[in-house]
Design a protein around this motif. Structure first.
Motif, PDB file in Angstrom:
ATOM      1  N   PRO A 276      31.974 -56.037  20.738  1.00  0.00           N
ATOM      2  CA  PRO A 276      32.804 -57.239  20.565  1.00  0.00           C
ATOM      3  C   PRO A 276      33.265 -57.448  19.124  1.00  0.00           C
ATOM      4  CG  PRO A 276      30.873 -57.726  21.910  1.00  0.00           C
ATOM      5  CD  PRO A 276      30.647 -56.376  21.305  1.00  0.00           C
ATOM      6  N   ILE A 277      32.617 -56.753  18.177  1.00  0.00           N
ATOM      7  CA  ILE A 277      33.013 -56.852  16.773  1.00  0.00           C
ATOM      8  C   ILE A 277      34.067 -55.806  16.440  1.00  0.00           C
ATOM      9  CG2 ILE A 277      32.211 -56.841  14.381  1.00  0.00           C
ATOM     10  CD1 ILE A 277      31.028 -59.078  16.151  1.00  0.00           C
ATOM     11  N   TYR A 278      33.812 -54.558  16.839  1.00  0.00           N
ATOM     12  CA  TYR A 278      34.724 -53.506  16.384  1.00  0.00           C
ATOM     13  C   TYR A 278      35.984 -53.367  17.237  1.00  0.00           C
ATOM     14  CZ  TYR A 278      32.144 -50.180  19.542  1.00  0.00           C
ATOM     15  OH  TYR A 278      31.548 -49.529  20.596  1.00  0.00           O
TER      16      TYR A 278
ATOM     17  N   ALA B   8      27.939 -60.262  13.917  1.00  0.00           N
ATOM     18  CA  ALA B   8      29.152 -60.831  13.325  1.00  0.00           C
ATOM     19  C   ALA B   8      28.896 -61.381  11.928  1.00  0.00           C
ATOM     20  CB  ALA B   8      29.711 -61.931  14.224  1.00  0.00           C
ATOM     21  N   ASP B   9      27.638 -61.688  11.626  1.00  0.00           N
ATOM     22  CA  ASP B   9      27.291 -62.195  10.296  1.00  0.00           C
ATOM     23  C   ASP B   9      27.091 -61.079   9.274  1.00  0.00           C
ATOM     24  OD1 ASP B   9      27.370 -64.867  11.013  1.00  0.00           O
ATOM     25  OD2 ASP B   9      25.271 -64.915  11.634  1.00  0.00           O
ATOM     26  N   SER B  10      27.183 -59.834   9.708  1.00  0.00           N
ATOM     27  CA  SER B  10      26.963 -58.717   8.790  1.00  0.00           C
ATOM     28  C   SER B  10      28.182 -58.500   7.900  1.00  0.00           C
ATOM     29  CB  SER B  10      26.671 -57.432   9.571  1.00  0.00           C
ATOM     30  OG  SER B  10      27.838 -56.992  10.256  1.00  0.00           O
ATOM     31  N   ARG B  11      27.935 -57.853   6.774  1.00  0.00           N
ATOM     32  CA  ARG B  11      29.050 -57.475   5.904  1.00  0.00           C
ATOM     33  C   ARG B  11      29.895 -56.381   6.551  1.00  0.00           C
ATOM     34  NH1 ARG B  11      24.915 -58.720   2.116  1.00  0.00           N
ATOM     35  NH2 ARG B  11      24.071 -56.597   2.085  1.00  0.00           N
TER      36      ARG B  11
ATOM     37  N   SER C 256      23.893 -39.213  -4.850  1.00  0.00           N
ATOM     38  CA  SER C 256      23.427 -40.497  -5.380  1.00  0.00           C
ATOM     39  C   SER C 256      23.885 -41.645  -4.489  1.00  0.00           C
ATOM     40  CB  SER C 256      23.947 -40.724  -6.803  1.00  0.00           C
ATOM     41  OG  SER C 256      23.350 -39.816  -7.711  1.00  0.00           O
ATOM     42  N   LEU C 257      22.964 -42.570  -4.261  1.00  0.00           N
ATOM     43  CA  LEU C 257      23.273 -43.812  -3.558  1.00  0.00           C
ATOM     44  C   LEU C 257      23.416 -44.920  -4.590  1.00  0.00           C
ATOM     45  CD1 LEU C 257      23.404 -45.557  -0.894  1.00  0.00           C
ATOM     46  CD2 LEU C 257      20.944 -45.929  -1.243  1.00  0.00           C
ATOM     47  N   HIS C 258      24.557 -45.610  -4.547  1.00  0.00           N
ATOM     48  CA  HIS C 258      24.813 -46.713  -5.466  1.00  0.00           C
ATOM     49  C   HIS C 258      24.778 -48.033  -4.707  1.00  0.00           C
ATOM     50  CE1 HIS C 258      26.277 -44.399  -9.098  1.00  0.00           C
ATOM     51  NE2 HIS C 258      26.196 -43.451  -8.176  1.00  0.00           N
ATOM     52  N   ASP C 259      24.658 -49.125  -5.441  1.00  0.00           N
ATOM     53  CA  ASP C 259      24.698 -50.440  -4.811  1.00  0.00           C
ATOM     54  C   ASP C 259      25.970 -50.575  -3.985  1.00  0.00           C
ATOM     55  OD1 ASP C 259      22.284 -51.541  -5.709  1.00  0.00           O
ATOM     56  OD2 ASP C 259      23.156 -52.013  -7.661  1.00  0.00           O
ATOM     57  N   CYS C 260      25.830 -51.151  -2.792  1.00  0.00           N
ATOM     58  CA  CYS C 260      26.968 -51.256  -1.889  1.00  0.00           C
ATOM     59  C   CYS C 260      26.675 -52.311  -0.829  1.00  0.00           C
ATOM     60  CB  CYS C 260      27.262 -49.903  -1.238  1.00  0.00           C
ATOM     61  SG  CYS C 260      25.857 -49.170  -0.365  1.00  0.00           S
ATOM     62  N   PRO C 261      27.698 -52.771  -0.103  1.00  0.00           N
ATOM     63  CA  PRO C 261      27.491 -53.813   0.906  1.00  0.00           C
ATOM     64  C   PRO C 261      26.528 -53.421   2.023  1.00  0.00           C
ATOM     65  CG  PRO C 261      29.818 -53.631   0.357  1.00  0.00           C
ATOM     66  CD  PRO C 261      29.131 -52.478  -0.308  1.00  0.00           C
ATOM     67  N   ALA C 262      26.357 -52.120   2.277  1.00  0.00           N
ATOM     68  CA  ALA C 262      25.498 -51.694   3.383  1.00  0.00           C
ATOM     69  C   ALA C 262      24.022 -51.953   3.116  1.00  0.00           C
ATOM     70  CB  ALA C 262      25.719 -50.211   3.672  1.00  0.00           C
TER      71      ALA C 262
ATOM     72  N   ASP D  36      22.079 -55.324   4.658  1.00  0.00           N
ATOM     73  CA  ASP D  36      23.038 -55.970   5.550  1.00  0.00           C
ATOM     74  C   ASP D  36      22.365 -56.430   6.844  1.00  0.00           C
ATOM     75  OD1 ASP D  36      25.449 -56.929   6.381  1.00  0.00           O
ATOM     76  OD2 ASP D  36      26.354 -54.988   6.816  1.00  0.00           O
ATOM     77  N   ALA D  37      22.810 -57.546   7.371  1.00  0.00           N
ATOM     78  CA  ALA D  37      22.568 -57.970   8.758  1.00  0.00           C
ATOM     79  C   ALA D  37      21.140 -58.319   9.126  1.00  0.00           C
ATOM     80  CB  ALA D  37      23.090 -56.920   9.728  1.00  0.00           C
ATOM     81  N   GLY D  38      20.491 -59.172   8.375  1.00  0.00           N
ATOM     82  CA  GLY D  38      19.246 -59.783   8.823  1.00  0.00           C
ATOM     83  C   GLY D  38      18.198 -58.793   9.269  1.00  0.00           C
ATOM     84  N   SER D  39      17.838 -58.846  10.565  1.00  0.00           N
ATOM     85  CA  SER D  39      16.766 -57.993  11.071  1.00  0.00           C
ATOM     86  C   SER D  39      17.239 -56.586  11.393  1.00  0.00           C
ATOM     87  CB  SER D  39      16.141 -58.615  12.325  1.00  0.00           C
ATOM     88  OG  SER D  39      17.097 -58.717  13.361  1.00  0.00           O
ATOM     89  N   GLY D  40      18.529 -56.338  11.303  1.00  0.00           N
ATOM     90  CA  GLY D  40      19.029 -54.985  11.495  1.00  0.00           C
ATOM     91  C   GLY D  40      18.664 -54.112  10.305  1.00  0.00           C
ATOM     92  N   ILE D  41      18.595 -52.810  10.534  1.00  0.00           N
ATOM     93  CA  ILE D  41      18.294 -51.861   9.466  1.00  0.00           C
ATOM     94  C   ILE D  41      19.493 -50.941   9.324  1.00  0.00           C
ATOM     95  CG2 ILE D  41      16.720 -50.071   8.637  1.00  0.00           C
ATOM     96  CD1 ILE D  41      14.648 -51.183  10.657  1.00  0.00           C
TER      97      ILE D  41
END
Length: 348
Positions: free
Chosen positions: A5-7, A138-141, A263-269, A272-277
Motif C-alpha cells: 500500500p506504500i509503494y 508509512a511513518d518510515s523515511r 564504506s557505510l555512511h550516515d543515511c536515512p536507512a 528507520d521505521a520503529g520496530s522494523g530492522i
C-alpha cells in the motif's frame, strides 16, 4: 500487506498514471516487486472499468513450494494471498476485491494456468481499511524518500494510456528506467522493514534480528550472483557492489565502493521505521557476512573484513583475496532452493 500500500502509489507517481479502475490495479501489479515478469507470469484481462481477471501462466513461487507439500502450498496460496491480493487491489481502490476462480493445491496436479482470479470493484462495498502494518511503515523515511527525476527524449517517460499485456521496459527513457530501478530497489527495503516489523511483533527482537541477518545474507549473495552473471564475465566485485539492489537508491542507503573498500555512511536507512530492522541497521551494527556473501558470489576466493572506518564513514570493510575458495554459507544455499535463483528471462 505492510509495504505494497506504500509503494504502489509511489510507482504510479513515478510513471505518471493514476486512476482507481481495474486497469490501474493491473498496471500497479505489473510494476510490483512481488510479481517479477515471466517468473510470476501474470496475464491480465480487462472486461470493463470495474471488472477483470488475471491468471498465472507460470508461478515461480508455486514451483518453489509445491515440492514441499500441501501445507506449504495452502499457506502461500490461501493464507498469504487472500489478504495480500486484497491489500494490493485496495492500494488503488479500497472497494476492489480479488477472488479466486481456482488456485492451488492443483487438481489435477498439472492444472494450467496455475491459478485464476477475478477482480471486481463494487461501489456499494465497504472500503477496506488501510492495513495496520502499512500505517507503521508509512511513518518510515523509506516511505517518503524523494527520488531524483529526469526527463529526456530517448524513450517513454510514463505509463499513461491502455494496459499493455507485456510491458516493454526497454521502451522507456534512460532516466525513467533509472527511476523505476530505484523505486523497485526501494520496494525491497520497504518489504524488509515490514517483514522485520512483523517478526519482531510476533517473536521478539532477538529472533527478528537473527532472521534479519540470515535473510540479508541469503538475498545479498544470490542477488550478487545474478548481477554478476548479467554484467558478464568481466564484471568486477566493485561493479557488482555498485549495481547491487540492496544499496539503492543512494538517497536512502549510502554505501560507497572504491579502492578495494566498502564504506557505510550516515543515511536515512539507518534507524528507520520503529520496530522494523533495515538492512543498513545491520551493517551499522557491524555485520560483515552480507558483504562477504556478495564478494564470494563474484569470486569464491574473495574475503571481506572490517577495518578502520574511512573518513566520514560509520563502518568500512576491506575486500581481499585468499588462495582458496570459500564454502557457501547456509543462508545462501537455502535461498538457492528457490527456482528464482537461476531463473532466466526470455525475449518475447
Amino acid at each position: 500487506m505492510g509495504a505494497s500500500p506504500i509503494y504502489t502509489p509511489r510507482m504510479r507517481r513515478a510513471l505518471d498514471f493514476d486512476g482507481d479502475d481495474v486497469e490501474t490495479i493491473f498496471k500497479g501489479m505489473q510494476l510490483d516487486i512481488g510479481a517479477p515478469p515471466q517468473f510470476m507470469d501474470f496475464r491480465y484481462r480487462v472486461t470493463d472499468a470495474k471488472h477483470g481477471e488475471f491468471e498465472l501462466a507460470h508461478c515461480g513461487a508455486l514451483m518453489d513450494v509445491e515440492p514441499m507439500g500441501l501445507p506449504f502450498v495452502t499457506a502461500m496460496c490461501h493464507d498469504i494471498e487472500d489478504p495480500t491480493f486484497d491489500a494490493t487491489a485496495a492500494a488503488s481502490n479500497p472497494r476492489a476485491r480479488m477472488r479466486p476462480v481456482h488456485r492451488p493445491p492443483r487438481a489435477p496436479a498439472d492444472r494450467m494456468p496455475h491459478c485464476l482470479w477475478t477482480v471486481t470493484i463494487d461501489d456499494e462495498a465497504d472500503p477496506l481499511p488501510f492495513p495496520e502494518q502499512a500505517l507503521r511503515i508509512a511513518d518510515s523515511r523509506a516511505a517518503t524518500i524523494e527520488m531524483a527525476r529526469g526527463i529526456e527524449g530517448d524513450g517513454r517517460t510514463d505509463y499513461r494510456g491502455p494496459l499493455e499485456s507485456d510491458l516493454r521496459f526497454e521502451a522507456f527513457s534512460t532516466w525513467t528506467l533509472i527511476s523505476l530501478l530505484n523505486e523497485i530497489a526501494l520496494q525491497g527495503h520497504l518489504l524488509t522493514l515490514s517483514f522485520n516489523d512483523s517478526i519482531t511483533r510476533r517473536f521478539g527482537a532477538a529472533v527478528a534480528h537473527d532472521i534479519a541477518v540470515k535473510r540479508f545474507i541469503g538475498i545479498a549473495g544470490v542477488a550478487a550472483g545474478r548481477v554478476s552473471k548479467t554484467l558478464g564475465h568481466d564484471a568486477s566485485i566493485e561493479d557488482v557492489l555498485r549495481f547491487h539492489p540492496a544499496f539503492h537508491p543512494s538517497s536512502y542507503i549510502d554505501v560507497r565502493i572504491g579502492g578495494g573498500k566498502i564504506s557505510l555512511h550516515d543515511c536515512p536507512a539507518i534507524g528507520d521505521a520503529g520496530s522494523g530492522i533495515a538492512w543498513a541497521d545491520l551493517l551499522a551494527d557491524g555485520e560483515t557476512e552480507p558483504f562477504a556473501a556478495i564478494v564470494r558470489a563474484v569470486d569464491p576466493r574473495a574475503r571481506c573484513t572490517p577495518v578502520e572506518p574511512a573518513a566520514g564513514a560509520r563502518r568500512t570493510w576491506a575486500v581481499t583475496m585468499a588462495s582458496e575458495a570459500a564454502d557457501e554459507v547456509p543462508a545462501v544455499l537455502l535461498t538457492k532452493v528457490s527456482t528464482g535463483a537461476d531463473f532466466e528471462f526470455e525475449e518475447r
